[in-house]
Design a protein around this motif. Sequence first.
Motif, PDB file in Angstrom:
ATOM      1  N   ASP A 213      60.408  60.025  38.112  1.00  0.00           N
ATOM      2  CA  ASP A 213      61.199  59.401  37.054  1.00  0.00           C
ATOM      3  C   ASP A 213      62.214  60.384  36.474  1.00  0.00           C
ATOM      4  O   ASP A 213      63.346  59.993  36.143  1.00  0.00           O
ATOM      5  N   MET A 217      66.160  59.765  36.405  1.00  0.00           N
ATOM      6  CA  MET A 217      66.957  59.812  35.178  1.00  0.00           C
ATOM      7  C   MET A 217      68.131  60.772  35.320  1.00  0.00           C
ATOM      8  O   MET A 217      69.244  60.504  34.839  1.00  0.00           O
ATOM      9  N   TYR A 248      63.181  48.090  34.237  1.00  0.00           N
ATOM     10  CA  TYR A 248      62.675  49.445  34.461  1.00  0.00           C
ATOM     11  C   TYR A 248      63.675  50.473  33.948  1.00  0.00           C
ATOM     12  O   TYR A 248      63.296  51.499  33.374  1.00  0.00           O
ATOM     13  N   LEU A 252      62.939  53.432  31.123  1.00  0.00           N
ATOM     14  CA  LEU A 252      63.188  54.867  31.282  1.00  0.00           C
ATOM     15  C   LEU A 252      63.882  55.437  30.047  1.00  0.00           C
ATOM     16  O   LEU A 252      63.517  56.518  29.560  1.00  0.00           O
TER      17      LEU A 252
END
Length: 330
Positions: A213, A217, A248, A252
């Motif tokens: 993740d 990002m 999703y 984030l």
Amino acid sequence: MGLVTLHSTDLPPGERFDWWCDLISRDVAPIRVASGHAADFRASAGAIDLDAVQLTTMSFPALSSVRTPALIRRSDPERYELALIAGSTMWISQGGNDTRMAAGDLVMWDTSRPYEGGAFDGPSPARAIIVHLPKSELPLPSGKVDALVAGRMPAGGGIGAILASYLKTLVREASSMSLPDVKRLGAATLDMALAFVAHRLNAQDRLSPETRDLALMARIREFVEHNLGDPGLTPHAVAQRHHISVRYLQLLFQRQGTTLTAWIRRRRLEHCRADLADPRLAGQPINVIAARWGFPRAADLSRSFRAKYGLPPKDYRHEALTSAVDLNSG
């Protein structure tokens, strides 16, 4: 906290080379060094301890170095060293691989195996930012990682460019870091480096969900930064570009206490404010600046700018440019 840099020029010329060699052998790994500049060796080395991971910065003239089996037996930190190259061209040889690296390349080597390397004479010193990756922290088979050693990895695009930009910013801003910054950025730096290595090996599935993740990002932020001027930069467009759902994507950013829309607006306003305060752009109409950063109409910028900074763009520009003139005349 932050970056602590030591310079050989703080010592008499006759002591500089031995001092630098000893410093690198202690802070990185024991090596044997030779240089045509040994009589007056102008170099520097810095260190950043980020708790979860350590960084070393180097600047040095042309040299050659070797790490022998005997030196490995003397001391082995059991790390992979991941370096961002700057300045003059460098070279490395390990595990049957030989490569030259230019400014902007990334390269990795293994402290547990013999290697040779160095830098060529050039118009500027060789420079590098090295991330020390403990082998125990890599969730990847050593046999696969070994395939990357002494291989040139250009950082001109993708996650390599993101990592390179991140490392340069980290070093530049190191002096302002607090203890909480160190702990947070140490974990982030380790995750970014691991994500880069896993990407090169096509082994992203071996990373933790948190690391994946973080890398995602970073890619999203880089994409947004390069497309701030596009009025069509919507959550749907960003999610589609990165092959994830809008839900999703929102999750984030929610984990970081914001939304994508709010972050885009903030970055656009920050760029507009910088342009409005730039004397070189004093003759550029405000609507041109607004359009450059994704505000199709000057009124859209004016409304958001006033809400963020407390005054309209025209007044802010006047105050900023007047202050700049007063400062220069003083």
